[in-house]
Design a protein around this motif. Sequence first.
Motif, PDB file in Angstrom:
ATOM      1  N   SER A  93       0.748  -1.237  -0.042  1.00  0.00           N
ATOM      2  CA  SER A  93       0.052   0.064  -0.056  1.00  0.00           C
ATOM      3  C   SER A  93       0.975   1.188  -0.059  1.00  0.00           C
ATOM      4  N   HIS A  94       2.172   1.109   0.458  1.00  0.00           N
ATOM      5  CA  HIS A  94       3.079   2.455   0.337  1.00  0.00           C
ATOM      6  C   HIS A  94       3.810   2.512  -0.941  1.00  0.00           C
ATOM      7  N   VAL A  95       3.420   1.415  -2.147  1.00  0.00           N
ATOM      8  CA  VAL A  95       3.958   1.615  -3.167  1.00  0.00           C
ATOM      9  C   VAL A  95       3.640   3.002  -4.013  1.00  0.00           C
ATOM     10  N   THR A  96       4.514   3.775  -4.553  1.00  0.00           N
ATOM     11  CA  THR A  96       4.020   4.888  -5.174  1.00  0.00           C
ATOM     12  C   THR A  96       4.456   4.686  -6.834  1.00  0.00           C
ATOM     13  N   LYS A  97       5.315   3.975  -7.296  1.00  0.00           N
ATOM     14  CA  LYS A  97       5.538   4.018  -8.821  1.00  0.00           C
ATOM     15  C   LYS A  97       6.666   2.443  -8.780  1.00  0.00           C
ATOM     16  N   ASP A 109      17.068  -8.816 -15.985  1.00  0.00           N
ATOM     17  CA  ASP A 109      15.946  -7.934 -15.796  1.00  0.00           C
ATOM     18  C   ASP A 109      16.021  -7.132 -14.484  1.00  0.00           C
ATOM     19  N   THR A 110      15.818  -6.061 -14.665  1.00  0.00           N
ATOM     20  CA  THR A 110      15.983  -4.929 -13.188  1.00  0.00           C
ATOM     21  C   THR A 110      14.603  -4.317 -13.076  1.00  0.00           C
ATOM     22  N   ALA A 111      14.077  -3.935 -11.974  1.00  0.00           N
ATOM     23  CA  ALA A 111      12.823  -3.270 -11.860  1.00  0.00           C
ATOM     24  C   ALA A 111      12.947  -2.564 -10.546  1.00  0.00           C
ATOM     25  N   ASP A 112      12.404  -1.266 -10.584  1.00  0.00           N
ATOM     26  CA  ASP A 112      12.416  -0.255  -9.282  1.00  0.00           C
ATOM     27  C   ASP A 112      11.345  -0.178  -8.867  1.00  0.00           C
ATOM     28  N   VAL A 113      10.955  -0.235  -7.707  1.00  0.00           N
ATOM     29  CA  VAL A 113       9.918  -0.049  -6.883  1.00  0.00           C
ATOM     30  C   VAL A 113       9.947   1.064  -6.096  1.00  0.00           C
ATOM     31  N   ALA A 135       6.747  -9.971  -2.759  1.00  0.00           N
ATOM     32  CA  ALA A 135       5.368  -9.920  -3.365  1.00  0.00           C
ATOM     33  C   ALA A 135       5.775  -9.566  -4.807  1.00  0.00           C
ATOM     34  N   PHE A 136       6.669  -8.885  -5.173  1.00  0.00           N
ATOM     35  CA  PHE A 136       7.245  -8.712  -6.675  1.00  0.00           C
ATOM     36  C   PHE A 136       7.650  -9.866  -7.193  1.00  0.00           C
ATOM     37  N   ALA A 137       8.445 -10.614  -6.441  1.00  0.00           N
ATOM     38  CA  ALA A 137       8.862 -12.093  -7.169  1.00  0.00           C
ATOM     39  C   ALA A 137       7.549 -12.938  -7.387  1.00  0.00           C
ATOM     40  N   ASP A 138       6.456 -12.798  -6.577  1.00  0.00           N
ATOM     41  CA  ASP A 138       5.421 -13.690  -6.767  1.00  0.00           C
ATOM     42  C   ASP A 138       4.596 -13.085  -8.181  1.00  0.00           C
ATOM     43  N   TRP A 139       4.632 -11.922  -8.551  1.00  0.00           N
ATOM     44  CA  TRP A 139       4.095 -11.067  -9.491  1.00  0.00           C
ATOM     45  C   TRP A 139       4.766 -11.504 -10.995  1.00  0.00           C
ATOM     46  N   LYS A 140       6.015 -11.281 -10.808  1.00  0.00           N
ATOM     47  CA  LYS A 140       6.861 -11.346 -12.068  1.00  0.00           C
ATOM     48  C   LYS A 140       7.796 -12.237 -11.786  1.00  0.00           C
ATOM     49  N   GLN A 141       8.054 -13.039 -12.903  1.00  0.00           N
ATOM     50  CA  GLN A 141       9.122 -14.230 -12.718  1.00  0.00           C
ATOM     51  C   GLN A 141      10.226 -13.872 -13.759  1.00  0.00           C
ATOM     52  N   SER A 142      11.454 -14.289 -13.493  1.00  0.00           N
ATOM     53  CA  SER A 142      12.596 -13.893 -14.488  1.00  0.00           C
ATOM     54  C   SER A 142      13.613 -15.217 -14.129  1.00  0.00           C
ATOM     55  N   ASN A 144      16.844 -14.253 -14.445  1.00  0.00           N
ATOM     56  CA  ASN A 144      17.886 -13.469 -13.693  1.00  0.00           C
ATOM     57  C   ASN A 144      17.284 -12.032 -13.198  1.00  0.00           C
ATOM     58  N   GLY A 145      16.430 -11.823 -12.437  1.00  0.00           N
ATOM     59  CA  GLY A 145      15.957 -10.532 -12.029  1.00  0.00           C
ATOM     60  C   GLY A 145      16.154 -10.095 -10.863  1.00  0.00           C
ATOM     61  N   LEU A 146      16.261  -8.713 -10.687  1.00  0.00           N
ATOM     62  CA  LEU A 146      16.618  -7.902  -9.369  1.00  0.00           C
ATOM     63  C   LEU A 146      15.501  -7.157  -9.413  1.00  0.00           C
ATOM     64  N   VAL A 147      14.894  -6.925  -8.209  1.00  0.00           N
ATOM     65  CA  VAL A 147      14.081  -5.686  -7.742  1.00  0.00           C
ATOM     66  C   VAL A 147      14.671  -4.996  -6.605  1.00  0.00           C
ATOM     67  N   THR A 148      14.546  -3.575  -6.907  1.00  0.00           N
ATOM     68  CA  THR A 148      15.158  -2.732  -5.983  1.00  0.00           C
ATOM     69  C   THR A 148      14.232  -1.789  -5.394  1.00  0.00           C
ATOM     70  N   VAL A 149      13.942  -1.665  -4.117  1.00  0.00           N
ATOM     71  CA  VAL A 149      12.831  -0.995  -3.450  1.00  0.00           C
ATOM     72  C   VAL A 149      13.501   0.171  -3.000  1.00  0.00           C
ATOM     73  N   TYR A 150      13.141   1.492  -3.169  1.00  0.00           N
ATOM     74  CA  TYR A 150      13.485   2.768  -2.958  1.00  0.00           C
ATOM     75  C   TYR A 150      12.634   3.362  -1.909  1.00  0.00           C
ATOM     76  N   ASP A 151      13.050   4.282  -0.917  1.00  0.00           N
ATOM     77  CA  ASP A 151      12.123   5.069  -0.306  1.00  0.00           C
ATOM     78  C   ASP A 151      11.805   6.469  -0.805  1.00  0.00           C
ATOM     79  N   ALA A 152      11.263   7.359  -0.195  1.00  0.00           N
ATOM     80  CA  ALA A 152      10.473   8.770  -1.069  1.00  0.00           C
ATOM     81  C   ALA A 152      11.538   9.317  -1.663  1.00  0.00           C
TER      82      ALA A 152
END
Length: 162
Positions: A93-97, A109-113, A135-142, A144-152
């Motif tokens: 619920s705190h995700v903005t982008k 594959d890289t994704a930024d949250v 949760a992102f790993a449940d949503w998208k599969q790759s 060799n993927g890396l998701v990075t989470v950032y603050d405001a």
Amino acid sequence: MGMKTKIALGAVVGIVVIGAVSANAGDSDTGSADKGASASADRQPGGAKDAGAGAGADAGEGKEKAEKKASQAEQFKAFVEENGTAQEKEAVSHVTKVQGADEQNDILDTADVYTDFTGGIMGEGTGPAKLIASAFADWKQSENGLVTVYDADGELLGNGQF
């Protein structure tokens, strides 16, 4: 013109012809004119793509268009709302982008949250960042993927593989 000049000129012309043939070899389905015409028909109201759609348009098509128009963050939130745990729902619920989730090649594959948490890695968002990455790993599969989470403020909160 000398003999060497004629040979060099012949080699250059041959290379140009081979390059032109090989550039068009992969374009056997349609020419570039067809692609441009269909793309412009998609953009214009009442174009060729819309001519077949009457008043009885399928409701499923409208839903697909709405999903495509939804941002990646909205799509991610909808997935977690449907499939996530209570803790994941609270964290997401705190995700903005969300960036980079739509195009994957399974090589790197890289994704930024981005979230509305503050304080960086020492702040309140490091725990929820792991839940968001999970949760992102449940949503998208790759492969060799890396998701990075950032603050405001754009500071790193956490990351995970997907």
